[in-house]
Design a protein around this motif. Sequence first.
Motif, PDB file in Angstrom:
ATOM      1  N   ASN A 149      80.137  79.845  63.450  1.00 39.68           N
ATOM      2  CA  ASN A 149      79.432  79.835  62.163  1.00 39.68           C
ATOM      3  C   ASN A 149      78.685  78.522  61.954  1.00 39.68           C
ATOM      4  N   VAL A 150      79.347  77.419  62.303  1.00 41.97           N
ATOM      5  CA  VAL A 150      78.709  76.111  62.154  1.00 41.97           C
ATOM      6  C   VAL A 150      77.496  76.001  63.075  1.00 41.97           C
ATOM      7  N   ALA A 151      77.592  76.543  64.279  1.00 43.32           N
ATOM      8  CA  ALA A 151      76.470  76.506  65.221  1.00 43.32           C
ATOM      9  C   ALA A 151      75.263  77.264  64.661  1.00 43.32           C
ATOM     10  N   VAL A 152      75.527  78.404  64.005  1.00 48.53           N
ATOM     11  CA  VAL A 152      74.435  79.168  63.394  1.00 48.53           C
ATOM     12  C   VAL A 152      73.794  78.380  62.268  1.00 48.53           C
ATOM     13  N   ILE A 153      74.630  77.725  61.443  1.00 44.39           N
ATOM     14  CA  ILE A 153      74.109  76.928  60.328  1.00 44.39           C
ATOM     15  C   ILE A 153      73.247  75.776  60.851  1.00 44.39           C
ATOM     16  N   LYS A 154      73.699  75.116  61.903  1.00 44.49           N
ATOM     17  CA  LYS A 154      72.919  74.019  62.490  1.00 44.49           C
ATOM     18  C   LYS A 154      71.596  74.527  63.047  1.00 44.49           C
ATOM     19  N   TRP A 155      71.641  75.708  63.674  1.00 46.95           N
ATOM     20  CA  TRP A 155      70.417  76.287  64.233  1.00 46.95           C
ATOM     21  C   TRP A 155      69.407  76.588  63.121  1.00 46.95           C
ATOM     22  N   LEU A 156      69.891  77.185  62.019  1.00 48.40           N
ATOM     23  CA  LEU A 156      68.999  77.482  60.902  1.00 48.40           C
ATOM     24  C   LEU A 156      68.462  76.202  60.272  1.00 48.40           C
ATOM     25  N   CYS A 254      75.763  82.957  47.789  1.00 44.97           N
ATOM     26  CA  CYS A 254      75.803  81.642  47.139  1.00 44.97           C
ATOM     27  C   CYS A 254      75.601  80.534  48.169  1.00 44.97           C
ATOM     28  N   PRO A 255      75.450  79.288  47.705  1.00 43.92           N
ATOM     29  CA  PRO A 255      75.271  78.167  48.628  1.00 43.92           C
ATOM     30  C   PRO A 255      76.584  77.639  49.205  1.00 43.92           C
ATOM     31  N   ASP A 256      77.728  78.194  48.757  1.00 37.65           N
ATOM     32  CA  ASP A 256      79.005  77.712  49.268  1.00 37.65           C
ATOM     33  C   ASP A 256      79.976  78.877  49.487  1.00 37.65           C
ATOM     34  N   PRO A 257      79.646  79.807  50.398  1.00 28.38           N
ATOM     35  CA  PRO A 257      80.524  80.951  50.635  1.00 28.38           C
ATOM     36  C   PRO A 257      81.850  80.530  51.270  1.00 28.38           C
ATOM     37  N   THR A 258      82.889  81.294  50.961  1.00 25.42           N
ATOM     38  CA  THR A 258      84.214  81.027  51.513  1.00 25.42           C
ATOM     39  C   THR A 258      84.634  82.187  52.405  1.00 25.42           C
ATOM     40  N   ILE A 259      85.031  81.863  53.634  1.00 27.85           N
ATOM     41  CA  ILE A 259      85.482  82.859  54.600  1.00 27.85           C
ATOM     42  C   ILE A 259      86.865  82.463  55.095  1.00 27.85           C
ATOM     43  N   LEU A 260      87.859  83.314  54.829  1.00 31.00           N
ATOM     44  CA  LEU A 260      89.238  83.068  55.257  1.00 31.00           C
ATOM     45  C   LEU A 260      89.729  81.691  54.843  1.00 31.00           C
ATOM     46  N   GLY A 261      89.438  81.317  53.608  1.00 32.82           N
ATOM     47  CA  GLY A 261      89.941  80.052  53.072  1.00 32.82           C
ATOM     48  C   GLY A 261      89.116  78.836  53.420  1.00 32.82           C
ATOM     49  N   VAL A 262      88.072  79.008  54.237  1.00 36.05           N
ATOM     50  CA  VAL A 262      87.197  77.889  54.614  1.00 36.05           C
ATOM     51  C   VAL A 262      85.880  78.026  53.865  1.00 36.05           C
ATOM     52  N   ASP A 265      79.886  74.599  52.639  1.00 40.19           N
ATOM     53  CA  ASP A 265      78.993  74.007  51.651  1.00 40.19           C
ATOM     54  C   ASP A 265      77.628  73.813  52.311  1.00 40.19           C
ATOM     55  N   LEU A 266      76.683  74.701  51.997  1.00 38.38           N
ATOM     56  CA  LEU A 266      75.381  74.685  52.657  1.00 38.38           C
ATOM     57  C   LEU A 266      74.409  73.706  52.023  1.00 38.38           C
ATOM     58  N   GLU A 267      74.824  73.027  50.961  1.00 41.09           N
ATOM     59  CA  GLU A 267      73.984  71.996  50.349  1.00 41.09           C
ATOM     60  C   GLU A 267      74.362  70.618  50.870  1.00 41.09           C
ATOM     61  N   GLN A 268      75.685  70.368  50.985  1.00 42.27           N
ATOM     62  CA  GLN A 268      76.143  69.080  51.508  1.00 42.27           C
ATOM     63  C   GLN A 268      76.454  69.148  53.008  1.00 42.27           C
ATOM     64  N   TYR A 269      76.402  70.356  53.573  1.00 42.82           N
ATOM     65  CA  TYR A 269      76.727  70.583  54.975  1.00 42.82           C
ATOM     66  C   TYR A 269      78.120  70.047  55.313  1.00 42.82           C
ATOM     67  N   LEU A 270      79.102  70.579  54.561  1.00 47.58           N
ATOM     68  CA  LEU A 270      80.501  70.212  54.761  1.00 47.58           C
ATOM     69  C   LEU A 270      81.348  71.470  54.853  1.00 47.58           C
ATOM     70  N   LEU A 271      82.437  71.362  55.615  1.00 47.14           N
ATOM     71  CA  LEU A 271      83.463  72.394  55.611  1.00 47.14           C
ATOM     72  C   LEU A 271      84.569  71.934  54.679  1.00 47.14           C
ATOM     73  N   LYS A 272      85.018  72.815  53.807  1.00 48.80           N
ATOM     74  CA  LYS A 272      86.046  72.452  52.842  1.00 48.80           C
ATOM     75  C   LYS A 272      87.133  73.522  52.793  1.00 48.80           C
ATOM     76  N   ILE A 273      88.286  73.136  52.305  1.00 46.09           N
ATOM     77  CA  ILE A 273      89.356  74.097  52.041  1.00 46.09           C
ATOM     78  C   ILE A 273      89.268  74.480  50.573  1.00 46.09           C
ATOM     79  N   LYS A 274      89.605  75.723  50.263  1.00 46.33           N
ATOM     80  CA  LYS A 274      89.627  76.139  48.866  1.00 46.33           C
ATOM     81  C   LYS A 274      90.538  75.212  48.073  1.00 46.33           C
TER      82      LYS A 274
END
Length: 358
Positions: A149-156, A254-262, A265-274
């Motif tokens: 998922n992160v690789a796709v985000i970086k590519w986009l 949304c700009p910060d979708p959550t998948i399986l608790g992760v 954040d597509l605005e700050q480009y961070l992975l976060k926990i709920k």
Amino acid sequence: MHQAACSDVDLVDQIMAGMPIVGDIASSHRWAADRKPHADHLSVESLRSRAWEFRSKVLRAIKRAPVTEHSPKVWEATLEDVAEGAAVGPFFQESEVSEFVGDDHWIPTQRFEVVQKNKVRGVDSATSNGINMATVVTEKLELPSTDANVAVIKWLRSRLPDKPLRGWVLDERRAYRQVPISPGHRKWSVVALKDPSTGKVAFFVMVGHSFGLVSAVYNYNRRSAAITDILRRVFSVVHWWLGARFDQQKLQLCPDPTILGVTYDLEQYLLKIKKSRKKELFDEISMILEHEELSPGQAGKLRGKLMFGASQLWGKVGRAFLRALSDRQYSRKTMDTALTPALIYSLYKWQWHSTSKH
């Protein structure tokens, strides 16, 4: 399926006919072959010949099980399975089940309650009754990871540097239930539990897969992977073609979708926990450090909760900090609950990880 270049060419026909849940689980031709029978594997013939033995064992366990404050919720959820077409029942006589499945050699699975935070989930234990023991997985399942998922985000991001990114998440409603079971295998998909109002044992025949079947994981992911092929390669929303229904209440755009608790954040480009999960983990670890005690059982439960972080966010670093918890979980000294230096170091590191951003 041809236009989507989907390798799982038999999937549609198998979904229409219903999928097997014991014996060799049908191959998707997508993942690497990996035939691994269980250590105490049962043949389907042995499973059928021991049906009366397993049925008696399950019924004894159900009759001993008390009706609790959570039992009505599991019962109501099972009736919802019936209302949605994923199950048939209730039957209160064994002869009724035999007539419905067309075979006297059927085996029930006990449905029991698992309390998770503010909800109660009904889980079917398909190991003690031989069902999972008679299931042979023929492929090594490969699932998309956070790294992908992160690789796709970086590519986009590299190709659309000035465009705001948004995430779209579809959550299937009762996902396993939507995948049909072969009519010939319904004798292996009977679930049993007490009617909380009378205490009588009731039987339901699942026509969709149950949570607890080894086969459910593989059969469901075949359809999920095919849907992904179609979405990517045909580029139109055609999930209805394979019967998938999605929960509108869990739809995310949304700009910060959550998948399986992760959270991505597509605005700050961070992975976060709920936040709720982060607080739960932090509080539990803090309590252990404060009391300076950790039993093997508690270590196992905490390790299970932290596994998602190790696999989704922190890779080998996170797995290294699970080692001390694993040692305590499987320790033969069941009365030894004092924290060791390794446990203290591990727990403090997990605390730091649960409050940091990635």
